[in-house]
Design a protein around this motif. Structure first.
Motif, mmCIF file in Angstrom:
data_model
loop_
_atom_site.group_PDB
_atom_site.id
_atom_site.type_symbol
_atom_site.label_atom_id
_atom_site.label_comp_id
_atom_site.label_asym_id
_atom_site.label_seq_id
_atom_site.Cartn_x
_atom_site.Cartn_y
_atom_site.Cartn_z
ATOM 1 N N GLU A 141 -32.929 72.353 37.100
ATOM 2 C CA GLU A 141 -33.792 72.348 38.167
ATOM 3 C C GLU A 141 -34.616 71.144 38.325
ATOM 4 N N GLU A 142 -34.942 70.550 37.294
ATOM 5 C CA GLU A 142 -35.886 69.376 37.122
ATOM 6 C C GLU A 142 -34.932 68.125 37.863
ATOM 7 N N LEU A 143 -33.794 68.116 37.276
ATOM 8 C CA LEU A 143 -32.858 67.018 37.829
ATOM 9 C C LEU A 143 -32.569 66.802 39.211
ATOM 10 N N SER A 144 -32.578 68.361 39.668
ATOM 11 C CA SER A 144 -32.129 68.512 41.301
ATOM 12 C C SER A 144 -33.639 67.932 41.914
ATOM 13 N N ARG A 145 -34.800 68.305 41.299
ATOM 14 C CA ARG A 145 -36.017 67.974 42.159
ATOM 15 C C ARG A 145 -36.386 66.546 42.028
ATOM 16 N N TYR A 146 -36.427 65.863 40.701
ATOM 17 C CA TYR A 146 -36.729 64.629 40.473
ATOM 18 C C TYR A 146 -35.738 63.648 40.383
ATOM 19 N N GLY A 147 -34.511 63.927 40.213
ATOM 20 C CA GLY A 147 -33.662 62.967 40.042
ATOM 21 C C GLY A 147 -33.391 62.381 38.748
ATOM 22 N N PHE A 148 -32.556 61.199 38.363
ATOM 23 C CA PHE A 148 -32.567 60.466 37.212
ATOM 24 C C PHE A 148 -32.164 59.099 37.623
ATOM 25 N N PRO A 149 -32.408 58.328 36.573
ATOM 26 C CA PRO A 149 -31.946 56.928 36.954
ATOM 27 C C PRO A 149 -30.611 56.774 36.926
ATOM 28 N N ASN A 150 -30.148 56.162 38.328
ATOM 29 C CA ASN A 150 -28.721 56.139 38.581
ATOM 30 C C ASN A 150 -27.900 54.855 37.948
ATOM 31 N N TYR A 151 -27.947 55.021 36.808
ATOM 32 C CA TYR A 151 -27.127 54.017 36.006
ATOM 33 C C TYR A 151 -25.852 53.903 36.188
ATOM 34 N N PHE A 152 -25.033 52.879 35.793
ATOM 35 C CA PHE A 152 -23.516 53.075 35.818
ATOM 36 C C PHE A 152 -23.561 53.303 34.358
ATOM 37 N N ASP A 153 -22.566 54.608 34.020
ATOM 38 C CA ASP A 153 -22.314 54.985 32.753
ATOM 39 C C ASP A 153 -21.016 54.311 32.150
ATOM 40 N N VAL A 154 -20.882 54.915 30.791
ATOM 41 C CA VAL A 154 -19.792 53.999 30.272
ATOM 42 C C VAL A 154 -18.500 53.778 30.695
ATOM 43 N N GLN A 155 -18.159 54.745 31.792
ATOM 44 C CA GLN A 155 -16.576 54.487 32.398
ATOM 45 C C GLN A 155 -16.723 53.142 33.016
#
Length: 385
Positions: free
Chosen positions: A128-142
């Motif tokens: 629920e927190e991630l849906s509301r506040y988002g997260f840093p849109n980093y490129f991940d290990v892939q």
């Protein structure tokens, strides 16, 4: 918490806007399991008797997953076609091949395993927190399959004009994304670097390695020309990985300066800040903020040039070196990426006993992300909840 214990535990479906109208390209909806998009591309081209360039996928998907994605094939194609780990169904025709810009995003259905009731409660709240506040849109290990642990990034070698060093990495230095057979070849090639004929005898068949080695046998010191015989897609991936690394660093500094870094994410050897919540003012300001990828022309944009300047100085690079002059057919592309990503339509689909782990629970969750954002970051943040 465990996830991706089987391909069926991680299902991704492309959301796409298909071009309308007829044309000379056949469009396919492809379902693959436990194989890479590049493997499907090669097998699809071979089955249809077309060159590899005639088959286009607008995006790549992970091996360890069940993925539904779209492809375009130049020319007419059958209504259906199958390979050992994939199937394709014709869904239309177009005047042009599919492009990354046709993608609207990806929908993920993920099974989380080996959970307690308390962990499920925390994961539900964190989603629920991630849906509301988002997260840093980093490129991940892939994105960083070309990383060579403990060594200089190959993309940086290209920008510095080090053709021989780049070729040495291509032939001799194990990268985190290399399959085991390539790692074995590179280990042997490293022992024989000065003896190109010996390397040619052990090079995989068929492969681009052989073409480059044949040229080097006749032109031992023509490293720049030899480098330009490497598959352009591979060279582009080297550059994109390094460009993405610098984007991650800048995004991490922006987030760390203004948000309470309550969490962190380790990506490609870098520790990057994350957070749980943002103020409403930060959320309003960051929700629409896109951060450009670094490229040479960005030097003419004062705001972003000054933001990237410290990173370039730390790397010992100049704006002029970002032109990648070594290469004829690969370069640092322009573009921008949202600073934050927000899981859309996040939902708990099912909670039930886990058949793999006695006495534990499993949770099936669904969410969507915009193109280029990584579901693995969502899962890692849920795991840390």
């Amino acid at each position: 918490m465990r996830y991706r214990l089987s391909p069926e535990d991680f299902v991704v479906e492309e959301m796409v806007r298909l071009p309308r109208g007829g044309g000379s390209y056949t469009l396919y909806r492809v379902r693959k399991r436990d194989c890479t998009t590049l493997e499907v591309q090669a097998e699809l081209a071979q089955t249809l008797g077309r060159p590899l360039s005639a088959v286009q996928f607008p995006a790549l998907k992970d091996r360890q997953a069940v993925a539904v994605q779209y492809a375009s094939v130049q020319g007419e194609g059958p209504a259906g076609i199958e390979g050992p780990r994939w199937s394709a169904r014709r869904v239309g025709a177009s005047r042009r091949p599919l492009r990354p810009g046709d993608l609207l995003g990806n929908r993920f259905t993920v099974t989380l395993r080996d959970l307690t009731a308390e962990e499920i409660s925390r994961i539900t709240a964190r989603l629920e927190e991630l849906s509301r506040y988002g997260f840093p849109n980093y490129f991940d290990v892939q994105r960083f399959g070309s990383q060579i642990p403990g060594a200089e990034w190959v993309g940086k070698r290209i920008l510095r004009g080090d053709a021989e060093g780049t070729l040495h990495a291509y032939f001799c230095e194990p990268m985190v994304g290399d399959p085991e057979e390539i790692r074995r070849f590179k280990a042997e090639a490293a022992k024989r670097w000065g003896r190109r004929g010996d390397i040619l005898r052990i090079a995989p068949r068929p492969s681009n390695y052989r073409s480059v080695l044949v040229f080097l046998l006749d032109h031992p010191d023509a490293f720049r020309k030899a480098l330009n015989l490497v598959t352009p897609r591979v060279l582009s991936l080297y550059l994109a990985a390094y460009q993405s690394l610098l984007w991650n660093r800048l995004a991490g500094r922006l987030v760390g300066q203004e948000a309470s870094a309550e969490e962190s994410l380790e990506i490609a050897g870098e520790r990057l800040p994350a957070y749980r919540r943002l103020s409403e003012e930060q959320l309003a300001r960051w929700r629409g903020l896109s951060v450009p990828l670094i490229h040479r022309r960005l030097a003419g944009e004062p705001e972003w040039a000054s933001a990237y300047a410290p990173l370039l100085e730390e790397e010992g690079l100049s704006w002029n070196e970002l032109k990648a002059r070594l290469l004829r057919r690969a370069y640092l592309g322009a573009g921008a990426r949202p600073l934050l990503a927000f899981p859309g339509r996040a939902a708990i689909l099912e909670q039930s006993p886990d058949e793999r782990f006695a006495g534990r629970q499993r949770l099936r969750v669904r969410f969507s992300l915009p193109p280029g954002s990584y579901a693995t970051l969502v899962l890692r943040l849920l795991e840390a909840a």
